[in-house]
Scaffold this motif. Structure first.
Motif, PDB file in Angstrom:
ATOM      1  N   SER A 193     -75.417  -5.712 107.892  1.00  0.00           N
ATOM      2  CA  SER A 193     -76.346  -4.648 107.552  1.00  0.00           C
ATOM      3  C   SER A 193     -75.924  -3.326 108.206  1.00  0.00           C
ATOM      4  O   SER A 193     -75.424  -3.306 109.319  1.00  0.00           O
ATOM      5  CB  SER A 193     -77.750  -5.030 108.025  1.00  0.00           C
ATOM      6  OG  SER A 193     -78.638  -3.969 107.846  1.00  0.00           O
ATOM      7  N   THR A 194     -76.151  -2.220 107.487  1.00  0.00           N
ATOM      8  CA  THR A 194     -75.845  -0.910 108.052  1.00  0.00           C
ATOM      9  C   THR A 194     -77.078  -0.298 108.713  1.00  0.00           C
ATOM     10  O   THR A 194     -76.991   0.761 109.298  1.00  0.00           O
ATOM     11  CB  THR A 194     -75.317   0.042 106.962  1.00  0.00           C
ATOM     12  OG1 THR A 194     -76.306   0.141 105.932  1.00  0.00           O
ATOM     13  CG2 THR A 194     -74.011  -0.467 106.396  1.00  0.00           C
ATOM     14  N   THR A 195     -78.229  -0.967 108.583  1.00  0.00           N
ATOM     15  CA  THR A 195     -79.446  -0.500 109.208  1.00  0.00           C
ATOM     16  C   THR A 195     -79.411  -0.856 110.688  1.00  0.00           C
ATOM     17  O   THR A 195     -79.253  -2.023 111.030  1.00  0.00           O
ATOM     18  CB  THR A 195     -80.680  -1.148 108.535  1.00  0.00           C
ATOM     19  OG1 THR A 195     -80.636  -0.874 107.151  1.00  0.00           O
ATOM     20  CG2 THR A 195     -81.960  -0.624 109.114  1.00  0.00           C
ATOM     21  N   PRO A 196     -79.569   0.122 111.580  1.00  0.00           N
ATOM     22  CA  PRO A 196     -79.455  -0.173 113.011  1.00  0.00           C
ATOM     23  C   PRO A 196     -80.616  -1.007 113.557  1.00  0.00           C
ATOM     24  O   PRO A 196     -80.466  -1.694 114.559  1.00  0.00           O
ATOM     25  CB  PRO A 196     -79.399   1.197 113.668  1.00  0.00           C
ATOM     26  CG  PRO A 196     -80.037   2.108 112.706  1.00  0.00           C
ATOM     27  CD  PRO A 196     -79.773   1.545 111.337  1.00  0.00           C
ATOM     28  N   ARG A 203     -82.887  -4.032 112.611  1.00  0.00           N
ATOM     29  CA  ARG A 203     -83.057  -5.123 111.653  1.00  0.00           C
ATOM     30  C   ARG A 203     -84.476  -5.656 111.698  1.00  0.00           C
ATOM     31  O   ARG A 203     -85.085  -5.734 112.765  1.00  0.00           O
ATOM     32  CB  ARG A 203     -82.117  -6.276 111.978  1.00  0.00           C
ATOM     33  CG  ARG A 203     -80.686  -5.947 111.772  1.00  0.00           C
ATOM     34  CD  ARG A 203     -79.872  -7.182 112.002  1.00  0.00           C
ATOM     35  NE  ARG A 203     -78.466  -6.872 111.875  1.00  0.00           N
ATOM     36  CZ  ARG A 203     -77.527  -7.748 111.990  1.00  0.00           C
ATOM     37  NH1 ARG A 203     -77.805  -9.006 112.249  1.00  0.00           N
ATOM     38  NH2 ARG A 203     -76.265  -7.394 111.853  1.00  0.00           N
ATOM     39  N   SER A 204     -84.968  -6.069 110.544  1.00  0.00           N
ATOM     40  CA  SER A 204     -86.245  -6.771 110.479  1.00  0.00           C
ATOM     41  C   SER A 204     -85.980  -8.245 110.719  1.00  0.00           C
ATOM     42  O   SER A 204     -85.042  -8.803 110.151  1.00  0.00           O
ATOM     43  CB  SER A 204     -86.892  -6.582 109.103  1.00  0.00           C
ATOM     44  OG  SER A 204     -87.272  -5.238 108.934  1.00  0.00           O
ATOM     45  N   HIS A 255     -84.900   3.743 116.308  1.00  0.00           N
ATOM     46  CA  HIS A 255     -83.705   3.878 115.471  1.00  0.00           C
ATOM     47  C   HIS A 255     -82.586   4.563 116.266  1.00  0.00           C
ATOM     48  O   HIS A 255     -81.440   4.100 116.275  1.00  0.00           O
ATOM     49  CB  HIS A 255     -84.044   4.674 114.207  1.00  0.00           C
ATOM     50  CG  HIS A 255     -82.887   4.905 113.306  1.00  0.00           C
ATOM     51  ND1 HIS A 255     -82.573   4.058 112.270  1.00  0.00           N
ATOM     52  CD2 HIS A 255     -81.956   5.875 113.290  1.00  0.00           C
ATOM     53  CE1 HIS A 255     -81.489   4.513 111.658  1.00  0.00           C
ATOM     54  NE2 HIS A 255     -81.103   5.613 112.251  1.00  0.00           N
TER      55      HIS A 255
END
Length: 121
Positions: free
Chosen positions: A2-5, A7-8, A45
């Motif tokens: 994932s590129t989202t820093p 994570r869910s 974030h």
């Protein structure tokens, strides 16, 4: 990957993302309807980006994951829990500052990463 820093995580992925992590983890228990949660999100974030590889930040939607929220006794949003080696080392309920979040894990960061501070925000 994932590129989202930030994570869910879910009940199914919590242990893999948090309990077995080799770096300190900030877990943000949040809810979509929560205004303070929305204010805290950009701070978390930024910490995730700046601490990549040395600090992990994940979020748990307390409404979608009520059993996970109950497991940790979450009574209000946002609640941020710091984990090191799979163990809770600090907890904060409510909106807070970047520096206070870093204080929760600073002693557990590698020496070179302890430089993370409010001054670099």
């Amino acid at each position: 990957m994932s590129t989202t820093p930030v994570r869910s995580v879910t009940e199914q992925t919590f242990d893999a993302e948090v309990a077995t992590s080799t770096v300190p983890v900030l877990v943000d228990f949040t809810a979509t309807w929560c205004p303070p949660c929305r204010l805290l999100a950009p701070i978390l974030h930024a910490l995730a980006v700046e601490g990549a590889g040395h600090l992990k930040v994940v979020e748990v939607n307390g409404d979608d994951q009520p059993r996970l929220a109950a497991r940790f006794g979450i009574r209000g949003f946002p609640t941020v829990i710091a984990f090191v080696g799979g163990k809770e080392v600090a907890r904060h309920v409510g909106l807070t500052t970047r520096d206070k979040l870093l204080q929760m894990v600073r002693a557990h960061l590698p020496p070179g990463e302890r430089r993370l501070s409010a001054a670099t925000a």
